[in-house]
Design a protein around this motif. Structure first.
Motif, PDB file in Angstrom:
ATOM      1  N   GLN A 178       0.807  -1.210   0.000  1.00  0.00           N
ATOM      2  CA  GLN A 178       0.000   0.000   0.000  1.00  0.00           C
ATOM      3  C   GLN A 178       0.846   1.268   0.000  1.00  0.00           C
ATOM      4  O   GLN A 178       0.321   2.344  -0.252  1.00  0.00           O
ATOM      5  N   GLU A 179       2.097   1.170   0.299  1.00  0.00           N
ATOM      6  CA  GLU A 179       2.945   2.361   0.345  1.00  0.00           C
ATOM      7  C   GLU A 179       3.223   2.871  -1.071  1.00  0.00           C
ATOM      8  O   GLU A 179       3.683   2.113  -1.925  1.00  0.00           O
ATOM      9  N   PRO A 180       2.973   4.144  -1.342  1.00  0.00           N
ATOM     10  CA  PRO A 180       3.134   4.650  -2.708  1.00  0.00           C
ATOM     11  C   PRO A 180       4.568   5.011  -3.049  1.00  0.00           C
ATOM     12  O   PRO A 180       5.396   5.270  -2.168  1.00  0.00           O
ATOM     13  N   ILE A 181       4.832   5.028  -4.342  1.00  0.00           N
ATOM     14  CA  ILE A 181       6.074   5.572  -4.883  1.00  0.00           C
ATOM     15  C   ILE A 181       5.747   6.993  -5.329  1.00  0.00           C
ATOM     16  O   ILE A 181       4.933   7.194  -6.232  1.00  0.00           O
ATOM     17  N   LYS A 182       6.374   7.988  -4.706  1.00  0.00           N
ATOM     18  CA  LYS A 182       6.052   9.384  -4.976  1.00  0.00           C
ATOM     19  C   LYS A 182       7.095  10.018  -5.893  1.00  0.00           C
ATOM     20  O   LYS A 182       8.295   9.946  -5.620  1.00  0.00           O
ATOM     21  N   LEU A 183       6.616  10.625  -6.961  1.00  0.00           N
ATOM     22  CA  LEU A 183       7.479  11.285  -7.933  1.00  0.00           C
ATOM     23  C   LEU A 183       7.104  12.766  -7.980  1.00  0.00           C
ATOM     24  O   LEU A 183       5.939  13.110  -8.203  1.00  0.00           O
ATOM     25  N   ALA A 184       8.071  13.648  -7.765  1.00  0.00           N
ATOM     26  CA  ALA A 184       7.803  15.086  -7.680  1.00  0.00           C
ATOM     27  C   ALA A 184       8.053  15.784  -9.006  1.00  0.00           C
ATOM     28  O   ALA A 184       9.122  15.636  -9.606  1.00  0.00           O
ATOM     29  N   LEU A 185       7.080  16.575  -9.440  1.00  0.00           N
ATOM     30  CA  LEU A 185       7.192  17.403 -10.632  1.00  0.00           C
ATOM     31  C   LEU A 185       7.079  18.856 -10.190  1.00  0.00           C
ATOM     32  O   LEU A 185       5.976  19.391 -10.033  1.00  0.00           O
ATOM     33  N   CYS A 186       8.209  19.497  -9.938  1.00  0.00           N
ATOM     34  CA  CYS A 186       8.247  20.923  -9.621  1.00  0.00           C
ATOM     35  C   CYS A 186       8.428  21.655 -10.944  1.00  0.00           C
ATOM     36  O   CYS A 186       9.543  21.746 -11.465  1.00  0.00           O
ATOM     37  N   TYR A 187       7.336  22.162 -11.499  1.00  0.00           N
ATOM     38  CA  TYR A 187       7.338  22.703 -12.854  1.00  0.00           C
ATOM     39  C   TYR A 187       6.995  24.194 -12.871  1.00  0.00           C
ATOM     40  O   TYR A 187       6.342  24.711 -11.956  1.00  0.00           O
ATOM     41  N   ASP A 188       7.416  24.835 -13.953  1.00  0.00           N
ATOM     42  CA  ASP A 188       6.967  26.196 -14.244  1.00  0.00           C
ATOM     43  C   ASP A 188       5.639  26.074 -14.987  1.00  0.00           C
ATOM     44  O   ASP A 188       5.613  25.849 -16.192  1.00  0.00           O
ATOM     45  N   LEU A 189       4.549  26.236 -14.262  1.00  0.00           N
ATOM     46  CA  LEU A 189       3.214  26.087 -14.840  1.00  0.00           C
ATOM     47  C   LEU A 189       2.581  27.421 -15.212  1.00  0.00           C
ATOM     48  O   LEU A 189       1.486  27.444 -15.784  1.00  0.00           O
ATOM     49  N   VAL A 209       1.633   4.449  -7.684  1.00  0.00           N
ATOM     50  CA  VAL A 209       2.481   5.609  -7.975  1.00  0.00           C
ATOM     51  C   VAL A 209       1.673   6.877  -7.738  1.00  0.00           C
ATOM     52  O   VAL A 209       0.519   6.983  -8.166  1.00  0.00           O
ATOM     53  N   GLU A 210       2.285   7.833  -7.072  1.00  0.00           N
ATOM     54  CA  GLU A 210       1.648   9.117  -6.796  1.00  0.00           C
ATOM     55  C   GLU A 210       2.482  10.228  -7.425  1.00  0.00           C
ATOM     56  O   GLU A 210       3.678  10.336  -7.159  1.00  0.00           O
ATOM     57  N   ILE A 211       1.849  11.035  -8.266  1.00  0.00           N
ATOM     58  CA  ILE A 211       2.531  12.141  -8.932  1.00  0.00           C
ATOM     59  C   ILE A 211       2.228  13.433  -8.173  1.00  0.00           C
ATOM     60  O   ILE A 211       1.071  13.831  -8.034  1.00  0.00           O
ATOM     61  N   LEU A 212       3.282  14.082  -7.666  1.00  0.00           N
ATOM     62  CA  LEU A 212       3.150  15.328  -6.910  1.00  0.00           C
ATOM     63  C   LEU A 212       3.553  16.492  -7.811  1.00  0.00           C
ATOM     64  O   LEU A 212       4.662  16.510  -8.348  1.00  0.00           O
ATOM     65  N   VAL A 213       2.667  17.454  -7.994  1.00  0.00           N
ATOM     66  CA  VAL A 213       2.928  18.566  -8.915  1.00  0.00           C
ATOM     67  C   VAL A 213       2.806  19.898  -8.185  1.00  0.00           C
ATOM     68  O   VAL A 213       1.860  20.120  -7.422  1.00  0.00           O
ATOM     69  N   GLN A 214       3.788  20.795  -8.422  1.00  0.00           N
ATOM     70  CA  GLN A 214       3.744  22.139  -7.842  1.00  0.00           C
ATOM     71  C   GLN A 214       4.447  23.114  -8.779  1.00  0.00           C
ATOM     72  O   GLN A 214       5.423  22.761  -9.444  1.00  0.00           O
ATOM     73  N   ASP A 215       3.963  24.324  -8.824  1.00  0.00           N
ATOM     74  CA  ASP A 215       4.514  25.375  -9.686  1.00  0.00           C
ATOM     75  C   ASP A 215       5.713  26.054  -9.030  1.00  0.00           C
ATOM     76  O   ASP A 215       5.693  26.349  -7.837  1.00  0.00           O
ATOM     77  N   HIS A 216       6.772  26.303  -9.827  1.00  0.00           N
ATOM     78  CA  HIS A 216       7.886  27.119  -9.331  1.00  0.00           C
ATOM     79  C   HIS A 216       8.091  28.389 -10.152  1.00  0.00           C
ATOM     80  O   HIS A 216       8.984  29.185  -9.859  1.00  0.00           O
TER      81      HIS A 216
END
Length: 416
Positions: A26-37, A70-77
């Motif tokens: 149940q533990e997710p694999i987290k991938l971070a997308l710090c993008y210029d959105l 898999v968990e996709i984490l997205v945030q704007d920079h």
């Protein structure tokens, strides 16, 4: 096509639940997308994030990666290095295993910190060309072709059109005058000296809406070819200026950042003959994209606008994250759970001849080569569709390697 996709998923092990404790599964694999959105790269980053999220949904429907969702984490920079650093620190606290910044200035600012932290950066297509040297950039994965490799492949294409001799040929390089556009210049100068062609550097200021002066200079140079490192609407402006200056558009070879939106804005007929470098297959015919359409978008479960599925940027983002997922699969399979940065690093360094079922140029990543081979091809717009003009190639590897070793050695001096 369905059989091909199933064969691909089975061969990679994606979607096959692993045995083990239910808690671990149940533990997710987290991938971070710090993008210029929101600023400079908003023309491409939504498609990349959408593709990564869609692929995660498809894989999770099949059981995840070795049993882990898999968990996709997205945030704007906003293409600001300081905000990129803040995003990295936040995602680190949230347990991300990889970090993707999709910005040359931001990734350059974060490389020393991530190297010191021993965290995996995904620097696909953007960023430092010398980051393919895994012996120096141990935690940075410049997956796919670097800008250095891509521009070298463009020169090889021009050389092939000239039957192997470009001595005396005139090649203009037009680019926005900031790190992204400046990145290929050293390679171009080296190849100009090696091959004997005349190189004309033609920078223009951001945001690239006024290119009149630079194209007047290019007209006077009278180039045989124009290599362009423009982005988004800069291509539309360039096409207009080429027409005004009487420069045939079929002389224009774009960096990979040229999509179907740009074609429509130029006009499909007006753009006939224009060329671009690419490391992925365009269109919706690939089995994986067909599966995404069937299992997600036909059921109103997609991660974004359906129109993006016919955009080369969506395919590029999808290709990148098939590589990252494959690295994670190999990491868990080889090293077991929990997935750590060190295991993820080794997983990525175990990828061999991977092309996601023909979606992209095949790559092989090793501890020494964090790029994967640097293959691209040149496509041409025929008025209705993109048509391949070459096979996948990785040209001038000796030249690229010399520059990589020189630049990475300089960087190594700055390490603690």
């Amino acid at each position: 096509m369905k059989r091909i996709l199933i064969k691909y998923l089975v061969a990679t092990g994606l979607g096959l639940a692993a045995s083990g404790m239910a808690h671990a599964q149940q533990e997710p694999i987290k991938l971070a997308l710090c993008y210029d959105l929101t600023k400079a790269y908003g023309f491409v980053t939504p498609q990349f994030a959408q593709a990564a999220r869609d692929y995660a949904k498809i894989v999770n429907q099949k059981g995840g990666i070795e049993g882990h969702p898999v968990e996709i984490l997205v945030q704007d920079h906003g293409n600001e290095p300081q905000r990129g650093i803040e995003c990295y620190e936040k995602m680190k606290r949230e347990g991300a295993i990889t970090y993707d910044f999709m910005s040359t200035p931001v990734s350059r600012a974060l490389i020393p910190r991530m190297m010191d932290d021993k965290r995996v950066m995904i620097q696909a297509i953007t960023g430092r060309g010398d980051a393919i040297n895994g012996e120096v950039f141990k935690w940075i994965f410049a997956l796919g072709p670097t800008y250095w490799g891509q521009v070298a492949n463009d020169i090889q294409y021009i050389k092939d059109q000239a039957k192997g001799n470009i001595k005396g040929k005139r090649i203009a390089y037009v680019y926005p005058d900031y790190p992204f556009g400046q990145e290929p210049i050293g390679v171009l100068k080296t190849l100009a000296e090696k091959e004997g062609f005349e190189l004309f550097l033609a920078p223009h200021p951001l945001p690239g809406n006024d290119q009149a002066a630079v194209w007047t200079q290019i007209r006077r140079f009278n180039p045989d070819w124009v290599i362009s490192w423009n982005l988004s609407n800069m291509h539309v402006v360039a096409a207009r200026e080429m027409k005004r200056n009487g420069i045939p558009i079929d002389k224009y070879i774009s960096v990979n950042w040229f999509n179907e939106v740009d074609i429509n804005n130029i006009g499909p007929d007006n753009a006939k003959g224009i060329k671009r470098g690419t490391n992925v297959v365009g269109g919706q015919d690939h089995p994986l994209i067909q599966q995404i359409i069937k299992d997600l978008y036909d059921k109103n479960q997609g991660s974004g606008d359906r129109k993006h599925l016919n955009d080369i940027y969506y395919n590029t983002g999808l290709a990148i994250y098939t590589i990252v997922f494959e690295g994670a699969r190999l990491a868990v399979k080889q090293g077991g759970w929990p997935l750590t940065p060190e295991k993820m690093k080794k997983g990525l360094e175990s990828i061999k001849n991977f092309d996601a079922g023909g979606l992209m140029a095949p790559i092989t990543v090793t501890a020494k080569d964090h790029g994967g081979g640097g293959k691209t091809r040149v496509d041409m717009w025929d008025g209705k569709k993109w048509v391949s003009q070459t096979d996948w190639i990785a040209a001038y590897q000796d030249v690229i390697q010399q520059i990589v070793e020189k630049e990475s050695a300089e960087f190594a001096k700055t390490l603690k």
